[in-house]
Design a protein around this motif. Structure first.
Motif, short mmCIF file in Angstrom:
data_model
loop_
_atom_site.label_atom_id
_atom_site.label_comp_id
_atom_site.label_asym_id
_atom_site.label_seq_id
_atom_site.Cartn_x
_atom_site.Cartn_y
_atom_site.Cartn_z
N GLU A 1 0.82 -1.21 0.00
CA GLU A 1 0.00 0.00 0.00
C GLU A 1 0.87 1.27 0.00
O GLU A 1 1.96 1.27 0.54
CB GLU A 1 -0.94 0.00 1.21
CG GLU A 1 -1.91 -1.18 1.17
CD GLU A 1 -2.95 -1.13 2.29
OE1 GLU A 1 -3.08 -0.04 2.92
OE2 GLU A 1 -3.61 -2.15 2.52
N PRO A 2 0.37 2.34 -0.58
CA PRO A 2 1.17 3.57 -0.69
C PRO A 2 1.33 4.32 0.63
O PRO A 2 2.26 5.09 0.78
CB PRO A 2 0.39 4.41 -1.71
CG PRO A 2 -1.02 3.92 -1.60
CD PRO A 2 -0.92 2.46 -1.30
N SER A 3 0.43 4.11 1.57
CA SER A 3 0.51 4.80 2.85
C SER A 3 -0.19 3.97 3.92
O SER A 3 -0.95 3.05 3.61
CB SER A 3 -0.12 6.19 2.77
OG SER A 3 -1.50 6.08 2.45
N SER B 1 -0.74 3.50 8.64
CA SER B 1 -0.39 3.88 10.02
C SER B 1 -0.83 2.77 10.96
O SER B 1 -1.69 1.95 10.62
CB SER B 1 -1.08 5.18 10.40
OG SER B 1 -2.49 5.01 10.40
N GLU C 1 3.09 6.72 11.22
CA GLU C 1 2.36 6.83 9.96
C GLU C 1 3.37 7.09 8.85
O GLU C 1 4.44 7.64 9.09
CB GLU C 1 1.30 7.94 10.02
CG GLU C 1 1.83 9.32 10.34
CD GLU C 1 0.70 10.34 10.49
OE1 GLU C 1 0.83 11.43 9.88
OE2 GLU C 1 -0.26 10.07 11.22
N TRP C 2 3.04 6.66 7.64
CA TRP C 2 4.02 6.74 6.57
C TRP C 2 3.33 6.87 5.21
O TRP C 2 2.18 6.51 5.03
CB TRP C 2 4.90 5.49 6.56
CG TRP C 2 4.12 4.21 6.69
CD1 TRP C 2 3.77 3.57 7.85
CD2 TRP C 2 3.56 3.43 5.63
NE1 TRP C 2 3.02 2.44 7.58
CE2 TRP C 2 2.88 2.33 6.22
CE3 TRP C 2 3.56 3.55 4.24
CZ2 TRP C 2 2.22 1.36 5.48
CZ3 TRP C 2 2.90 2.59 3.48
CH2 TRP C 2 2.24 1.52 4.10
N GLU C 3 4.08 7.42 4.29
CA GLU C 3 3.66 7.52 2.90
C GLU C 3 4.87 7.23 2.03
O GLU C 3 5.84 8.02 2.03
CB GLU C 3 3.09 8.91 2.60
CG GLU C 3 2.49 9.03 1.21
CD GLU C 3 1.80 10.37 0.99
OE1 GLU C 3 1.69 10.76 -0.19
OE2 GLU C 3 1.39 11.01 1.97
N ARG C 4 4.83 6.09 1.38
CA ARG C 4 6.00 5.67 0.61
C ARG C 4 6.27 6.62 -0.56
O ARG C 4 5.33 7.09 -1.20
CB ARG C 4 5.79 4.25 0.06
CG ARG C 4 5.84 3.17 1.12
CD ARG C 4 5.91 1.79 0.54
NE ARG C 4 4.69 1.42 -0.17
CZ ARG C 4 4.66 0.80 -1.35
NH1 ARG C 4 5.78 0.52 -1.97
NH2 ARG C 4 3.52 0.50 -1.92
N TYR D 1 8.12 9.83 3.21
CA TYR D 1 7.59 10.55 4.39
C TYR D 1 7.19 9.56 5.49
O TYR D 1 6.56 8.54 5.23
CB TYR D 1 6.38 11.38 4.01
CG TYR D 1 5.66 11.99 5.21
CD1 TYR D 1 6.07 13.21 5.73
CD2 TYR D 1 4.58 11.33 5.81
CE1 TYR D 1 5.43 13.77 6.84
CE2 TYR D 1 3.93 11.87 6.90
CZ TYR D 1 4.35 13.08 7.41
OH TYR D 1 3.72 13.63 8.50
N GLU E 1 11.79 12.94 6.51
CA GLU E 1 11.58 13.15 5.08
C GLU E 1 12.91 13.03 4.33
O GLU E 1 13.85 13.78 4.60
CB GLU E 1 10.95 14.52 4.82
CG GLU E 1 9.52 14.65 5.33
CD GLU E 1 8.90 16.00 5.01
OE1 GLU E 1 8.08 16.06 4.07
OE2 GLU E 1 9.27 16.99 5.68
#
Length: 377
Positions: free
Chosen positions: A197-199, A201, A210-213, A216, A235
């Motif tokens: 998944e792209p993001s 938590s 929490e993360w966003e590939r 971040y 970041e």
């Protein structure tokens, strides 16, 4: 009358390890190759047929029956023209083959008998001359039937990544328990989510991540010293990869190894996939693989060893994917002790701890000494 053309014929004995056979063929640059295989090494011979752009014939020999081997050698000799230049690589196959080929050909001055050792040194047993053979890590993986297609080059990490890795190491000290539960000791569901998944938590009580590939991440941990939660934003180009599954530690080790004089190329997050066509499932993984010029160095990175079976699994990965010549290094953050050290030494695995064993000069001295050794197996 038609003039006979001299051709260079190379004969190679094929055992479980196909790398010395391949390098012997490359070193002698023949017009034709005859591979001597048993029923168990036939697949390796066929793999060599597919990889090399030279006519290759396979002859199947009994592995141990001396009379049968002698008869097969007699048949082989009938295929050799008097004007042919012949070289024979005795490195692979059974000892029975090597001894019988020596018995049959050692008295012939027109036949070059040679060996390729684990350091990729080609030796001529007639002249006692030696030369280095060019080593290619991708060819090495192909020879053992496991091409490496998914990995990250060390050069893909940036200075921003280096700063984030240092920050993660500092954040970890705030609350080891919460940090490990949020980033390292993950459930299968969390690991799947992180991969696919792209993001996302998850939390551990009031602590959360929490993360966003790929670039971040935010993590909040309870600081026992000031009794409040501390939240950090991370970041950089590879921030998520560095935060989870001890990626920061693997990067720290890779960065250290990048300063080693024999490190020609460093690959991280190496994933060997299933051979099934179209499959992208990971069959096995290696934290770091270093091209050390003449052979591969596999590196396993653990902040600490909680289960010594990790050492056994690592040894299997090195042998199956790198071949018998490859070297193994187990690096920990915490000092390695007791049974873990014993198991490493019994398995021919070099070991090094970042705490308690000195700096990079100690590691590089260890590796310089280790990389030239012939493995026991």
């Amino acid at each position: 009358m038609e003039e006979k053309t001299t051709k260079k014929l190379h004969i190679a004995l094929v055992g479980d390890q196909t790398a010395p056979v391949f390098h012997g063929i490359v070193a002698t640059n023949p017009d034709k190759v005859i591979l001597i295989c048993s029923d168990k090494t036939l697949a390796g011979g066929q793999r060599l047929q597919e990889m090399l752009g030279v006519p290759i014939e396979i002859m199947e020999f009994s592995p141990t029956d001396l009379k049968s081997i002698n008869e097969s050698i007699d048949e082989l000799q009938k295929r050799i023209a008097p004007e042919d230049e012949v070289s024979i690589n005795l490195q692979g196959g059974t000892k029975h083959w090597a001894l019988m080929f020596m018995r049959a050909f050692s008295g012939n001055p027109k036949v070059q008998i040679c060996l390729i050792d684990q350091n990729n040194v080609f030796s001529d047993l007639n002249t006692l001359e030696t030369k280095d053979v060019v080593f290619d890590m991708d060819i090495n993986f192909q020879l053992y039937g496991n091409p490496l297609k998914k990995y990250t080059r060390f050069e893909e990490y940036t200075e921003d990544d280096a700063d984030v890795a240092k920050e993660i190491e500092s954040i970890r000290k705030i609350n080891f328990n919460q940090f490990n539960k949020l980033t390292t000791v993950l459930t299968k569901e969390q690991q799947h989510k992180l991969r696919s998944e792209p993001s996302g938590s998850w939390n551990c009580g009031e602590a959360y991540v929490e993360w966003e590939r790929p670039s971040y991440a935010k993590i909040s941990l309870f600081n026992k010293f000031n009794c409040r939660y501390e939240t950090k934003v991370l970041e950089s180009e590879n921030a998520v990869r560095l935060l989870f599954n001890a990626g920061w530690f693997e990067y720290k080790v890779a960065r250290l190894l990048s300063r080693w004089s024999k490190a020609k190329e460093i690959r991280m997050n190496c994933i060997f996939e299933e051979k099934k066509q179209g499959s992208q499932n990971a069959k096995n993984e290696a934290d770091i693989i270093v091209n050390a010029g003449k052979k591969l160095l596999f590196v396993e990175c653990k902040t600490q060893i909680t289960n010594t079976t990790d050492i056994d699994k690592f040894r299997t990965v090195v042998t199956n994917y790198g071949g018998d010549a490859s070297k193994a290094l187990f690096v920990t953050d915490a000092k390695m002790e007791g049974i873990a050290i014993e198991k490493c030494e019994e398995s021919d695995i070099a070991h090094f701890s970042l705490k308690g064993e000195g700096g990079e000069s100690v590691l590089f001295t260890l590796l310089d000494k280790e990389i030239g050794k012939i493995n026991k197996r």
